[in-house]
Design a protein around this motif. Structure first.
Motif, PDB file in Angstrom:
ATOM      1  N   GLY A 274      -7.951   9.418   9.323  1.00  0.00           N
ATOM      2  CA  GLY A 274      -7.027  10.251  10.082  1.00  0.00           C
ATOM      3  C   GLY A 274      -7.725  11.450  10.694  1.00  0.00           C
ATOM      4  O   GLY A 274      -7.483  11.826  11.843  1.00  0.00           O
ATOM      5  N   THR A 275      -8.599  12.059   9.931  1.00  0.00           N
ATOM      6  CA  THR A 275      -9.356  13.216  10.418  1.00  0.00           C
ATOM      7  C   THR A 275     -10.291  12.811  11.546  1.00  0.00           C
ATOM      8  O   THR A 275     -10.400  13.505  12.560  1.00  0.00           O
ATOM      9  CB  THR A 275     -10.163  13.857   9.274  1.00  0.00           C
ATOM     10  OG1 THR A 275      -9.273  14.228   8.229  1.00  0.00           O
ATOM     11  CG2 THR A 275     -10.928  15.076   9.757  1.00  0.00           C
TER      12      THR A 275
ATOM     13  N   MET B 122       0.851  -1.178   0.000  1.00  0.00           N
ATOM     14  CA  MET B 122       0.000   0.000   0.000  1.00  0.00           C
ATOM     15  C   MET B 122       0.896   1.239   0.000  1.00  0.00           C
ATOM     16  O   MET B 122       1.779   1.367   0.841  1.00  0.00           O
ATOM     17  CB  MET B 122      -0.892  -0.037   1.240  1.00  0.00           C
ATOM     18  CG  MET B 122      -1.806   1.114   1.346  1.00  0.00           C
ATOM     19  SD  MET B 122      -2.585   1.035   2.926  1.00  0.00           S
ATOM     20  CE  MET B 122      -4.249   1.072   2.603  1.00  0.00           C
ATOM     21  N   PRO B 123       0.677   2.135  -0.885  1.00  0.00           N
ATOM     22  CA  PRO B 123       1.525   3.328  -0.974  1.00  0.00           C
ATOM     23  C   PRO B 123       1.239   4.281   0.190  1.00  0.00           C
ATOM     24  O   PRO B 123       0.113   4.368   0.685  1.00  0.00           O
ATOM     25  CB  PRO B 123       1.136   3.953  -2.313  1.00  0.00           C
ATOM     26  CG  PRO B 123      -0.202   3.399  -2.638  1.00  0.00           C
ATOM     27  CD  PRO B 123      -0.301   2.073  -1.962  1.00  0.00           C
ATOM     28  N   GLN B 124       2.278   4.965   0.668  1.00  0.00           N
ATOM     29  CA  GLN B 124       2.113   5.937   1.743  1.00  0.00           C
ATOM     30  C   GLN B 124       1.644   7.253   1.164  1.00  0.00           C
ATOM     31  O   GLN B 124       2.083   7.675   0.097  1.00  0.00           O
ATOM     32  CB  GLN B 124       3.441   6.170   2.454  1.00  0.00           C
ATOM     33  CG  GLN B 124       3.579   5.342   3.682  1.00  0.00           C
ATOM     34  CD  GLN B 124       4.805   5.799   4.467  1.00  0.00           C
ATOM     35  OE1 GLN B 124       5.779   6.251   3.892  1.00  0.00           O
ATOM     36  NE2 GLN B 124       4.727   5.659   5.753  1.00  0.00           N
ATOM     37  N   ARG B 125       0.745   7.887   1.924  1.00  0.00           N
ATOM     38  CA  ARG B 125       0.231   9.185   1.479  1.00  0.00           C
ATOM     39  C   ARG B 125       0.916  10.286   2.259  1.00  0.00           C
ATOM     40  O   ARG B 125       1.191  10.149   3.445  1.00  0.00           O
ATOM     41  CB  ARG B 125      -1.269   9.262   1.738  1.00  0.00           C
ATOM     42  CG  ARG B 125      -2.076   8.379   0.843  1.00  0.00           C
ATOM     43  CD  ARG B 125      -3.519   8.551   1.139  1.00  0.00           C
ATOM     44  NE  ARG B 125      -3.875   9.986   1.098  1.00  0.00           N
ATOM     45  CZ  ARG B 125      -5.098  10.437   1.028  1.00  0.00           C
ATOM     46  NH1 ARG B 125      -6.099   9.592   1.011  1.00  0.00           N
ATOM     47  NH2 ARG B 125      -5.360  11.709   0.994  1.00  0.00           N
ATOM     48  N   PHE B 126       1.181  11.357   1.624  1.00  0.00           N
ATOM     49  CA  PHE B 126       1.733  12.531   2.269  1.00  0.00           C
ATOM     50  C   PHE B 126       0.779  13.688   2.027  1.00  0.00           C
ATOM     51  O   PHE B 126       0.028  13.704   1.058  1.00  0.00           O
ATOM     52  CB  PHE B 126       3.106  12.874   1.677  1.00  0.00           C
ATOM     53  CG  PHE B 126       4.142  11.822   1.989  1.00  0.00           C
ATOM     54  CD1 PHE B 126       4.687  11.733   3.249  1.00  0.00           C
ATOM     55  CD2 PHE B 126       4.542  10.920   1.017  1.00  0.00           C
ATOM     56  CE1 PHE B 126       5.624  10.764   3.531  1.00  0.00           C
ATOM     57  CE2 PHE B 126       5.476   9.960   1.296  1.00  0.00           C
ATOM     58  CZ  PHE B 126       6.028   9.870   2.549  1.00  0.00           C
ATOM     59  N   GLY B 127       0.807  14.625   2.923  1.00  0.00           N
ATOM     60  CA  GLY B 127      -0.073  15.773   2.748  1.00  0.00           C
ATOM     61  C   GLY B 127      -1.220  15.700   3.735  1.00  0.00           C
ATOM     62  O   GLY B 127      -1.065  15.303   4.881  1.00  0.00           O
TER      63      GLY B 127
END
Length: 95
Positions: free
Chosen positions: A12-13, A1-6
């Motif tokens: 998460g919220t 699974m690719p990591q998200r940035f930003g």
């Protein structure tokens, strides 16, 4: 699974909101409890301190000086108030 940035995703919220809400609730409850304890302490009737027990009556023929010395020792120890000391002193001196 690719990591998200930003920006965080929906989960998460939600997690961040839950942590912030939980912290705010805990702080609010503590402040309210502290205020309730303070109000209860302020409203509690102030019970007068129990009077110190009077020294036992001295047997007949006891030296007045010894009685007054004993009485002064009790006052020095903080077991008698000024008022109690004066009352007992007057009783010993027969005034």
């Amino acid at each position: 699974m690719p990591q998200r940035f930003g920006r965080p995703g929906l989960l998460g919220t939600i997690a961040r909101t839950a942590v912030i809400s939980g912290t705010a609730t805990a702080v609010s409850n503590r402040v309210e409890q502290r205020d309730m304890r303070r109000r209860a302490a302020a409203q509690a009737p102030q019970m007068p301190a129990a009077p110190a027990p009077a020294p036992p009556p001295a047997p007949a023929g006891t030296n007045r000086v010894a009685q007054l010395t004993q009485l002064a020792d009790l006052k020095t120890q903080g077991l008698l108030t000024d008022e109690e000391f004066a009352t007992e002193k007057a009783r010993i001196l027969g005034s």
